[in-house]
Design an enzyme around this catalytic site. Structure first.
Site, PDB file in Angstrom:
ATOM      1  N   GLU A  19      48.652  39.699  45.526  1.00  0.00           N
ATOM      2  CA  GLU A  19      48.128  39.968  44.263  1.00  0.00           C
ATOM      3  C   GLU A  19      48.709  40.964  43.610  1.00  0.00           C
ATOM      4  O   GLU A  19      49.471  41.794  43.763  1.00  0.00           O
ATOM      5  CB  GLU A  19      46.777  40.280  44.168  1.00  0.00           C
ATOM      6  CG  GLU A  19      45.545  39.400  43.753  1.00  0.00           C
ATOM      7  CD  GLU A  19      45.552  38.985  42.420  1.00  0.00           C
ATOM      8  OE1 GLU A  19      46.458  39.498  41.697  1.00  0.00           O
ATOM      9  OE2 GLU A  19      44.602  38.314  41.919  1.00  0.00           O
ATOM     10  N   ASN A 104      39.224  44.813  42.427  1.00  0.00           N
ATOM     11  CA  ASN A 104      40.299  43.563  42.359  1.00  0.00           C
ATOM     12  C   ASN A 104      41.245  43.719  41.610  1.00  0.00           C
ATOM     13  O   ASN A 104      41.990  44.846  41.536  1.00  0.00           O
ATOM     14  CB  ASN A 104      39.599  42.215  41.825  1.00  0.00           C
ATOM     15  CG  ASN A 104      40.121  41.121  42.639  1.00  0.00           C
ATOM     16  OD1 ASN A 104      40.760  41.107  43.787  1.00  0.00           O
ATOM     17  ND2 ASN A 104      40.293  40.048  41.659  1.00  0.00           N
ATOM     18  N   ASP A 205      42.974  33.022  37.902  1.00  0.00           N
ATOM     19  CA  ASP A 205      43.205  34.011  38.686  1.00  0.00           C
ATOM     20  C   ASP A 205      43.864  35.134  37.728  1.00  0.00           C
ATOM     21  O   ASP A 205      43.325  35.343  36.521  1.00  0.00           O
ATOM     22  CB  ASP A 205      44.144  33.826  39.879  1.00  0.00           C
ATOM     23  CG  ASP A 205      43.841  34.494  40.964  1.00  0.00           C
ATOM     24  OD1 ASP A 205      43.874  35.840  40.714  1.00  0.00           O
ATOM     25  OD2 ASP A 205      43.507  34.502  42.145  1.00  0.00           O
TER      26      ASP A 205
END
Length: 298
Positions: A19, A104, A205
């Site tokens: 990520e 995140n 995403d």
């Protein structure tokens, strides 16, 4: 010239949950994280070398600082990373009362302010929030997310985009010069009914915005990346050989090389046989450059 929009794997890292890619012009490298392995990763684009830094806890994002080094968002809070030593220095705890949450995705805006989201690590409860962090301190700007992703900001700095991944929606907000957001509205949405398979078109995403204001978003379980015009129209689909594409970053000397992180999370043993590069770092070329990577102002 390489053919445009054709992804190739440049580092078969096999991340569990790759990520947060960011381009670092200072060292001509692509930095990203593997959340579940608590790793910060560096890929040197000139010589293809790799480095791995072990974070104190699962890390959701990394952002370069104007003063040097990086700020990293981990489950246990914000840290400063010195890449010369690999040392993580604790900076701030974000959600001490929510032990099942973690941080995140994150982004630095044109003014050097850090934006990032939190989420339920079990991906069930809407305990996630969108935060802004700068010299004024930490402020929760929006709430009620199960999984947050983003945000990203338009070239003129007036629109902020943020994703509700489970709802499959990209939201747009008005953003003013002081970092206040308002006028939350739906910008784009994916199929939610599963007509194209168990996961439909996938899940929104990580987002990023190019120099012309087009919004690019990785598709988890969606086999690629979508590009949307500033008015929300779908104008580009880039297909990948792996199903879980998490986020892109524009890099290279002209910001026309796109790097994309991917994930093996959620794939069965049979899936992985058919997707041997799942969790790898990919790249492809584009015709419209990205915006330069902003630096966090300490």
């Amino acid at each position: 010239m390489a053919e445009l929009f054709q992804p190739i794997c440049v580092w078969d890292r096999k991340c569990t949950l790759g990520e947060g890619p960011v381009w670092s012009a200072r060292d001509h490298a692509l930095w990203f994280v593997d959340i579940k392995r608590s790793e910060v990763l560096r890929y040197d684009v000139n010589i293809g070398s790799h480095q791995v830094f072990h974070a104190p806890s699962p890390c959701g994002f990394i952002a370069p600082k104007r003063s040097g080094g990086f700020i990293v968002g981990c489950k246990t809070g914000l840290y400063d990373l010195d890449p010369k030593t690999g040392h993580f220095e604790f900076r701030l705890q974000v959600e001490p009362g929510l032990p099942t949450n973690r941080l995140n995705d994150g982004f630095v805006d044109h003014h050097g302010r850090l934006w990032f989201g939190s989420m339920d690590d079990d991906e069930v409860n809407p305990t996630g929030k969108l935060y802004r962090y700068d010299a004024r301190g930490l402020v929760a700007m929006d709430h009620d997310y199960v999984i947050t992703n983003g945000p990203a900001v338009s070239p003129d700095g007036k629109t902020l985009y943020h994703n509700d991944t489970l709802k499959k929606i990209i939201y747009a907000f008005d953003l003013d010069g002081e970092g206040h957001i308002s006028n939350k509205r739906e910008f784009a949405r994916l199929d939610a009914m599963g007509r194209t398979g168990e996961h439909g078109e996938g899940y929104m995403d990580g987002p990023l915005v190019d120099a012309q204001g087009n919004v690019w978003v990785g598709l988890f379980f969606g086999w690629g990346v979508n590009g949307y015009a500033p008015d929300g129209r779908l104008i580009r689909q880039v297909k990948f050989p792996v199903s879980n594409v998490t986020k892109i970053a524009f890099g290279g000397h002209d910001l026309k090389t796109v790097y994309a992180t991917t994930a093996a999370k959620g794939l069965s043993a049979d899936d992985l046989k058919h997707q041997p590069q799942a969790g790898g770092l990919f790249r492809f070329d584009v015709d419209i450059p990205g915006q330069p990577q902003n630096l966090f102002q300490d």
